[in-house]
Design a protein around this motif. Structure first.
Motif, PDB file in Angstrom:
ATOM      1  N   SER A 187      -7.130 -10.713  12.660  1.00  0.00           N
ATOM      2  CA  SER A 187      -6.639 -11.078  11.330  1.00  0.00           C
ATOM      3  C   SER A 187      -5.265 -11.723  11.427  1.00  0.00           C
ATOM      4  O   SER A 187      -4.485 -11.427  12.340  1.00  0.00           O
ATOM      5  CB  SER A 187      -6.543  -9.829  10.441  1.00  0.00           C
ATOM      6  OG  SER A 187      -7.819  -9.268  10.216  1.00  0.00           O
ATOM      7  N   GLN A 236      -1.601  -1.909   6.851  1.00  0.00           N
ATOM      8  CA  GLN A 236      -2.037  -2.902   5.869  1.00  0.00           C
ATOM      9  C   GLN A 236      -0.990  -3.015   4.780  1.00  0.00           C
ATOM     10  O   GLN A 236      -0.300  -2.033   4.468  1.00  0.00           O
ATOM     11  CB  GLN A 236      -3.371  -2.474   5.221  1.00  0.00           C
ATOM     12  CG  GLN A 236      -4.524  -2.278   6.177  1.00  0.00           C
ATOM     13  CD  GLN A 236      -5.016  -3.564   6.788  1.00  0.00           C
ATOM     14  OE1 GLN A 236      -4.781  -4.652   6.253  1.00  0.00           O
ATOM     15  NE2 GLN A 236      -5.714  -3.464   7.915  1.00  0.00           N
ATOM     16  N   GLU A 239      -0.903  -3.874  -1.207  1.00  0.00           N
ATOM     17  CA  GLU A 239      -1.771  -4.553  -2.171  1.00  0.00           C
ATOM     18  C   GLU A 239      -3.215  -4.675  -1.672  1.00  0.00           C
ATOM     19  O   GLU A 239      -4.141  -4.922  -2.450  1.00  0.00           O
ATOM     20  CB  GLU A 239      -1.220  -5.940  -2.521  1.00  0.00           C
ATOM     21  CG  GLU A 239      -1.042  -6.881  -1.351  1.00  0.00           C
ATOM     22  CD  GLU A 239       0.381  -6.837  -0.792  1.00  0.00           C
ATOM     23  OE1 GLU A 239       0.783  -7.866  -0.195  1.00  0.00           O
ATOM     24  OE2 GLU A 239       1.072  -5.808  -0.961  1.00  0.00           O
ATOM     25  N   SER A 240      -3.419  -4.471  -0.350  1.00  0.00           N
ATOM     26  CA  SER A 240      -4.773  -4.524   0.208  1.00  0.00           C
ATOM     27  C   SER A 240      -5.470  -3.174   0.206  1.00  0.00           C
ATOM     28  O   SER A 240      -6.683  -3.099   0.451  1.00  0.00           O
ATOM     29  CB  SER A 240      -4.724  -5.055   1.647  1.00  0.00           C
ATOM     30  OG  SER A 240      -4.192  -6.363   1.698  1.00  0.00           O
ATOM     31  N   PHE A 244      -9.670  -1.815   0.317  1.00  0.00           N
ATOM     32  CA  PHE A 244      -9.757  -1.739   1.774  1.00  0.00           C
ATOM     33  C   PHE A 244     -11.190  -1.460   2.230  1.00  0.00           C
ATOM     34  O   PHE A 244     -11.820  -0.487   1.805  1.00  0.00           O
ATOM     35  CB  PHE A 244      -8.811  -0.654   2.288  1.00  0.00           C
ATOM     36  CG  PHE A 244      -8.872  -0.429   3.770  1.00  0.00           C
ATOM     37  CD1 PHE A 244      -8.422  -1.398   4.654  1.00  0.00           C
ATOM     38  CD2 PHE A 244      -9.376   0.751   4.292  1.00  0.00           C
ATOM     39  CE1 PHE A 244      -8.472  -1.207   6.028  1.00  0.00           C
ATOM     40  CE2 PHE A 244      -9.435   0.972   5.655  1.00  0.00           C
ATOM     41  CZ  PHE A 244      -8.989  -0.020   6.528  1.00  0.00           C
TER      42      PHE A 244
END
Length: 288
Positions: A187, A236, A239-240, A244
């Motif tokens: 990512s 993370q 906001e994720s 998730f």
């Protein structure tokens, strides 16, 4: 969709690294109530790094339920979670050894293995699961300390631990690394972490070739998005967190208990002809 495991949105819940499992909402399922053993590891002695919470904790609980004695390593700040694991494993009726320490310290990995082998009376299984994951979207802001810490824990300490463990592991023993889908599908915000997970895969394959003649098997588990303290303590962006894992084919994050059987299989004699493999537990995302 199966309702056995949590599939809703998560609350935003920032914690400082390394994070405490007991303070998470919902608390991850690490198998204390859900994993059922069947004597697959009776008499074995295992050392698990990062064994206080998340995937490592699920492996430790499962190993104990399968009849193994275990030693767990964890960061000293995670003592409360480690004490919960101790109580759970003692309730099962197996021996547990607690080995707090920071794997970023150069000599600790070797000392940890020596102490585990001494207190357990030997070593049959080495699970190298501890990891650091801190997100950063801009490589120009990836500072040298974070880069160094991530490689120290996720790669260098594994090599040091294996070097020492080979003084104790005998024919039929098993080494299991925790890699990640990030090792094959990186990512944008996990550049350093993903690099280390690729290293784990390479180490698994090269060591499997090197140690095969000694009868020592080396494999890796590659998880996808799993609900652990790693994620909410900087792994993370907050906001994720609510969605998730919902981008996976199974449309939810996995629970640590859902990986336990993979670690049991690779530690057991049932995988006696399995080495150099990467076992994906990703919710459906391909690792090949």
């Amino acid at each position: 969709m199966s309702k056995k495991f949590y599939s809703g949105d998560f609350e935003k819940q920032p914690q400082e690294y390394p994070g405490i499992q007991s303070k998470m909402s919902p608390v991850p399922d690490t198998g204390e109530e859900t994993y059922q053993g069947s004597n697959k590891l009776t008499g074995k002695k295992a050392l698990i790094t990062g064994g206080d919470s998340g995937i490592g904790r699920a492996a430790a609980i499962a190993y104990a339920k399968e009849g193994a004695d275990v030693a767990i390593n964890y960061h000293p700040e995670e003592e409360s979670d480690a004490q919960d694991v101790k109580a759970a494993i003692e309730k099962i009726g197996q021996k547990i050894v607690l080995l707090p320490g920071d794997l970023r310290e150069a000599t600790f990995a070797q000392e940890m293995v020596k102490e585990a082998a001494s207190q357990l009376g030997g070593l049959d299984v080495l699970v190298l699961n501890a990891g650091i994951q801190q997100y950063q979207y801009d490589i120009q802001k990836l500072d040298s300390k974070q880069l160094r810490d991530t490689f120290e824990v996720n790669v260098f300490s594994q090599v040091h631990a294996i070097q020492e463990a080979l003084n104790y592991l005998k024919e039929g023993s098993s080494i299991i690394l925790t890699s990640s889908i990030q090792g094959v599908k990186p990512s944008a915000h996990l550049v350093d972490y993903a690099m280390t997970k690729s290293c784990n895969i390479s180490l698994t394959k090269s060591l499997a070739a090197q140690l095969g003649s000694h009868g020592i098997r080396v494999n890796a588990v590659a998880p996808g998005p799993i609900w652990t303290p790693l994620q909410i303590s900087g792994g993370q962006p907050q906001e994720s967190i609510p969605k998730f894992g919902q981008n996976q084919p199974l449309q939810r994050a996995g629970q640590p208990a859902e990986l336990a059987s993979a670690y049991v299989l690779l530690a057991s004699d049932e995988s006696s002809y399995t080495t150099g493999q990467v076992y994906g537990v990703t919710g459906g995302a391909p690792i090949n």
